[in-house]
Design an enzyme around this catalytic site. Structure first.
Site, short mmCIF file in Angstrom:
data_model
loop_
_atom_site.label_atom_id
_atom_site.label_comp_id
_atom_site.label_asym_id
_atom_site.label_seq_id
_atom_site.Cartn_x
_atom_site.Cartn_y
_atom_site.Cartn_z
N GLU A 21 -16.21 28.33 7.92
CA GLU A 21 -16.54 27.17 7.10
C GLU A 21 -16.42 25.91 7.94
O GLU A 21 -15.85 25.93 9.04
CB GLU A 21 -15.66 27.11 5.84
CG GLU A 21 -15.98 28.24 4.87
CD GLU A 21 -15.31 28.13 3.51
OE1 GLU A 21 -14.71 27.08 3.21
OE2 GLU A 21 -15.39 29.10 2.75
N ARG B 196 -10.18 17.04 3.14
CA ARG B 196 -9.57 18.38 3.19
C ARG B 196 -10.41 19.34 4.03
O ARG B 196 -11.64 19.40 3.88
CB ARG B 196 -9.46 18.93 1.77
CG ARG B 196 -8.86 20.30 1.66
CD ARG B 196 -8.86 20.72 0.22
NE ARG B 196 -10.21 20.74 -0.28
CZ ARG B 196 -10.88 21.85 -0.59
NH1 ARG B 196 -10.32 23.02 -0.45
NH2 ARG B 196 -12.11 21.78 -1.05
N HIS C 141 -15.66 17.21 -5.79
CA HIS C 141 -15.25 18.62 -5.68
C HIS C 141 -13.74 18.78 -5.63
O HIS C 141 -13.18 19.70 -6.21
CB HIS C 141 -15.88 19.18 -4.40
CG HIS C 141 -15.57 20.61 -4.12
ND1 HIS C 141 -15.96 21.62 -4.97
CD2 HIS C 141 -14.92 21.21 -3.09
CE1 HIS C 141 -15.56 22.79 -4.47
NE2 HIS C 141 -14.91 22.56 -3.34
C1 SIN Z 1 -16.81 26.39 -0.68
O1 SIN Z 1 -16.81 27.60 -0.86
O2 SIN Z 1 -17.71 25.79 -0.11
C2 SIN Z 1 -15.67 25.59 -1.20
C3 SIN Z 1 -14.47 25.90 -0.44
C4 SIN Z 1 -13.49 24.80 -0.63
O3 SIN Z 1 -13.70 23.92 -1.44
O4 SIN Z 1 -12.51 24.81 0.09
#
Ligand code: SIN
Length: 517
Positions: free
Chosen positions: A113, A371, A336
């Protein structure tokens, strides 16, 4: 009024349930507005839990990435503490039965990620991590006699005497009722963040800053409220809340394109789609503002596999009549995650006595101004355990404690949803991805009006959090992480400090801003 020796836990997401289990066999009462598993942000988390599980990875590297993403205001000690504990909690969840994705050798399958230097996010069935972890914990909670769960109950106020929390006011969540005060020796707040205060959000409908607002109104100090994280790839079909297209898709090679077919992130950052989330969110936002219709193209990276490997994304696309196998998925930036929250120390203690806070409702210093992806569930796990240990140490040995009977008196009020919608619009317009003094002041004006007309405690909790976010954003005259000021676009090294603020201070900022308007 009811008096109990049970520890009172407000919220029913990952932090709340994990803490309840860690406190066992000490009797606890969990206050959940919905049936367990519904309505908590944790259950909607797609990506997973960030943890250095690979032999080639380390918690030090994870801590470094956390600090880099956080844009200068991460507390390094907290980053070290949380990342060092990550492995332990993944093994614990595994032992409880969470079916993490495993490879042929039994190792954890890791997603990549944004802003992680390696693939480091443990996952379940592609994009089902939040749901599956929650199902595991719910089964465990239901089988644990010391945990009483009050479902359909909303916490709406905190009672304080001489700087010590003595109880929590509760009411029915799904219909109007009078309020009851539950007096308890210790309170753990674990009731989520504030995303739903914005009109465009990925958060469940009830996550509207109530817990932070309730604590702030009781006098607890708040930290970093201006730092809200906007996710770059909420699926833009008008659904409210907006479904998420997990960042793991970009980790698999999905790219962001606009209506002209341009891959716009390559011109913005060397890491392109895997740049820190605030940078990608701003680029997506600006493309949309310019009418260039940003979209996430998974076709070359995943083809038909998107349907089986990312079932939540596939389902959201299907609901909207989008076929991700044949066309890009329209996306927008959406509120979010709230990096800000109730200010806590490394033991999870708030500035009021007998009050602990974990998860998104807290601000520990881990996330700084932005974050790192999938550090949210991790922080909730680590601090849930820390809080549980702290509470256990602060209280006498557990004794048999009867279950609490909640008989609500008649009365109560209904939150004015039209006013909520007005405030959410003002937050997205004035306190969103790109901010400036005029927009923030206008948002504060709307919040003040909504607050003046508010008849319910739940609404005043929301306006308190909205005020904290907008007032701290107005005060921070620079851009950093998730907080971008069009009128102060540079990062100011002098301001590389966390915000610590009370509601009274935020209200003063609001009053001054509205005076000079
Ligand atoms: C995502 O799956 O993109 C969100 C993960 C997160 O908010 O840490």
């Amino acid at each position: 009024m009811i008096t109990t020796d049970r520890v009172l836990i407000v919220g029913a997401g990952l932090g709340a349930l994990y803490a309840a289990l860690k406190l066992a066999p000490r009797p606890v009462l969990v206050i959940s507005p919905e049936t367990l598993g519904e309505g908590a942000s944790s259950a909607w988390a797609q990506g997973g839990v960030a943890a250095a599980m690979a032999a080639s990875d380390s918690s030090e590297s994870h801590a470094r990435d956390t600090e880099y993403a956080g844009a200068g205001t991460v507390d390094p000690a907290v980053a070290r503490l949380v990342t060092a504990e990550a492995r332990h909690h993944i093994l614990d969840l595994t032992a409880l039965g969470t079916p993490f994705d495993r490879d042929a050798e039994g190792g954890y399958v890791m997603s990549r990620e944004a802003a992680h230097s390696v693939a480091r996010v443990v996952r379940v069935k592609g994009d089902q991590a939040g749901h599956e972890i929650m199902q595991t914990l719910i089964a465990e909670v239901r089988a644990t006699p010391s945990v009483q769960v009050a479902e359909g109950v909303l916490a709406s106020g905190i009672e304080v005497e001489n700087g010590q929390v003595t109880g929590v006011w509760v009411e029915k969540a799904r219909e109007p009722s009078g309020r009851l005060l539950i007096r308890t020796p210790a309170v753990l707040l674990a009731g989520g963040g504030s995303g739903g205060l914005f009109a465009v959000t990925t958060n469940p409908p009830r996550i509207r800053g109530q817990v932070i607002g309730m604590a702030a109104r009781a006098g607890a100090r708040i930290a970093d409220p201006e730092f809200v994280q906007f996710h770059p790839t909420a699926i833009a079909t008008g659904e409210d809340p907006a479904p998420l297209a997990t960042e793991a898709l970009r980790g698999e090679g999905a790219i962001l394109v606009n209506a002209r077919g341009e891959r716009f992130m390559t011109a913005v950052h060397e890491l392109a789609e895997l740049a820190p989330r605030d940078i990608v969110a701003r680029a997506v936002y600006l493309e949309r503002q310019a009418g260039r219709e940003p979209a996430l193209d998974t076709r070359a990276a995943l083809g038909e596999e998107v349907l089986t490997r990312f079932p939540a994304v596939a389902q959201a696309c299907k609901r909207a009549g989008i076929d991700p196998v044949s066309c890009p998925i329209p996306v927008a930036a959406a509120a979010h995650y709230h990096m800000g929250g109730v200010d806590v120390d490394t033991a999870g203690r708030a500035s009021l006595g007998r009050l602990w806070v974990c998860g998104e409702a807290s601000s520990t210093g881990l996330h700084g101004a932005n974050r790192l992806a999938s550090n949210g569930l991790l922080e909730a796990l680590v601090f849930a355990k820390i809080c549980a240990e702290g509470i256990a140490a602060a209280l006498p040995a557990p004794a048999e404690t009867p279950e609490v009977a909640l008989d609500f008196p008649p009365g109560g009020c209904v939150v004015d949803e039209t006013a909520v919608a007005r405030m959410r619009r003002a937050m997205t317009d004035g306190v969103g991805v790109v901010r400036d003094a005029a927009g923030l002041t206008e948002a504060l004006r709307v919040i003040a009006e909504v607050e003046a007309a508010a008849a319910c405690e739940a609404m005043r909790n929301m306006t308190a959090t909205a005020t904290l976010i907008a007032a701290a954003a107005l005060k921070r005259e620079e851009s950093r992480g998730g907080h971008f000021r069009a009128d102060f676009p540079q990062t100011d090294p002098v301001l590389a400090q966390r915000t610590h603020i009370t509601l009274a201070e935020a209200l003063e900022i609001r009053a001054r801003a509205l005076e000079v308007r």
